[in-house]
Write a protein that holds these residues in place. Sequence first.
Motif, PDB file in Angstrom:
ATOM      1  N   LEU A  12      10.944   4.004  10.332  1.00 37.04           N
ATOM      2  CA  LEU A  12       9.658   3.665   9.582  1.00 37.04           C
ATOM      3  C   LEU A  12       8.922   4.421   9.284  1.00 37.04           C
ATOM      4  N   PHE A  13       8.479   5.516  10.261  1.00 37.16           N
ATOM      5  CA  PHE A  13       7.590   6.493   9.759  1.00 37.16           C
ATOM      6  C   PHE A  13       8.319   7.801   9.248  1.00 37.16           C
ATOM      7  N   HIS A  14       9.195   7.534   8.585  1.00 33.98           N
ATOM      8  CA  HIS A  14      10.028   8.715   7.961  1.00 33.98           C
ATOM      9  C   HIS A  14       9.693   8.676   6.228  1.00 33.98           C
ATOM     10  N   SER A  15       8.449   7.852   6.073  1.00 35.28           N
ATOM     11  CA  SER A  15       8.354   7.679   4.631  1.00 35.28           C
ATOM     12  C   SER A  15       6.938   8.330   4.346  1.00 35.28           C
ATOM     13  N   PHE A  18       1.856   6.147   2.372  1.00 34.42           N
ATOM     14  CA  PHE A  18       1.226   4.967   1.484  1.00 34.42           C
ATOM     15  C   PHE A  18       1.712   3.798   2.140  1.00 34.42           C
ATOM     16  N   GLY A  19       2.271   3.994   3.258  1.00 31.74           N
ATOM     17  CA  GLY A  19       2.743   2.694   3.846  1.00 31.74           C
ATOM     18  C   GLY A  19       2.399   2.736   5.465  1.00 31.74           C
ATOM     19  N   MET A  64      -5.170  -3.203   4.209  1.00 30.17           N
ATOM     20  CA  MET A  64      -4.894  -3.841   2.838  1.00 30.17           C
ATOM     21  C   MET A  64      -5.883  -3.245   1.736  1.00 30.17           C
ATOM     22  N   VAL A  65      -6.843  -2.734   2.205  1.00 28.63           N
ATOM     23  CA  VAL A  65      -8.021  -2.136   1.280  1.00 28.63           C
ATOM     24  C   VAL A  65      -7.494  -0.771   0.795  1.00 28.63           C
ATOM     25  N   LYS A  66      -6.731  -0.237   1.689  1.00 27.71           N
ATOM     26  CA  LYS A  66      -6.215   1.176   1.351  1.00 27.71           C
ATOM     27  C   LYS A  66      -4.925   0.965   0.320  1.00 27.71           C
ATOM     28  N   ILE A  67      -4.205  -0.064   0.560  1.00 30.20           N
ATOM     29  CA  ILE A  67      -3.129  -0.148  -0.250  1.00 30.20           C
ATOM     30  C   ILE A  67      -3.445  -0.849  -1.734  1.00 30.20           C
ATOM     31  N   ASP A  75      -1.021   9.062   8.723  1.00 29.16           N
ATOM     32  CA  ASP A  75       0.414   8.968   9.124  1.00 29.16           C
ATOM     33  C   ASP A  75       0.425   8.162  10.358  1.00 29.16           C
ATOM     34  N   LYS A  76       1.611   7.148  10.593  1.00 24.78           N
ATOM     35  CA  LYS A  76       1.649   6.563  11.828  1.00 24.78           C
ATOM     36  C   LYS A  76       0.457   5.169  11.787  1.00 24.78           C
ATOM     37  N   THR A  77       0.273   4.679  10.897  1.00 21.90           N
ATOM     38  CA  THR A  77      -0.743   3.615  10.883  1.00 21.90           C
ATOM     39  C   THR A  77      -0.041   2.457  11.157  1.00 21.90           C
TER      40      THR A  77
END
Length: 188
Positions: A12-15, A18-19, A64-67, A75-77
């Motif tokens: 999942l964190f190989h992206s 923004f996720g 949600m605010v950031k998105i 990273d790794k949120t």
Amino acid sequence: MRIYFAAIFLLLFHSTSFGAVILQYHHVSETSPKSTSISPAQFEVHLKYLEEHSFNVVPLSQIMVKIKNQQPLKDKTVAITFDDAYIDILTQAKPLLDQFNYPYTIFVNPAIISRHSTNKGKSSSYLSWAQLKALADEDVIIANHGFEHDSVARITNNLTQAQWLAEQTALLLKAEDIIKEKTGQSWR
């Protein structure tokens, strides 16, 4: 279990930044249904993993605010959430979350909470409104999981799509009003 958990995070964190990952739980208990449960010991392993691997555990609202604003996330949120407001969140999960100082969100169904909150003197498997208010006062996010726990995946009761949509909208807004009234929070 730990290897499986680690593999999920590596994938999942190989992206892009923004996720984020939202870890969703129901029960933290040895005695609840295995299909929706994790033991307190397993849950603690998850939290330790997050700490040992320097994950950025933040409130769901921050993600949600950031998105919404199309802003990058560290990273790794990760956000931690619980569905259905079971009592073991308070008795089993909260002490561990407090130990790690991790924020979390509880998604509630107001009709279910209200039904179980009125069982005076009887124990309930759900958190009460008073318990949810106390958690909200400690900055736990209390959010809308629908008025009841009905499926919203299909139209029911021979309604047209427009009627069904109006009914679902009214129930979601009703749930949001009750959550705000009972906890002081509205994350609409």
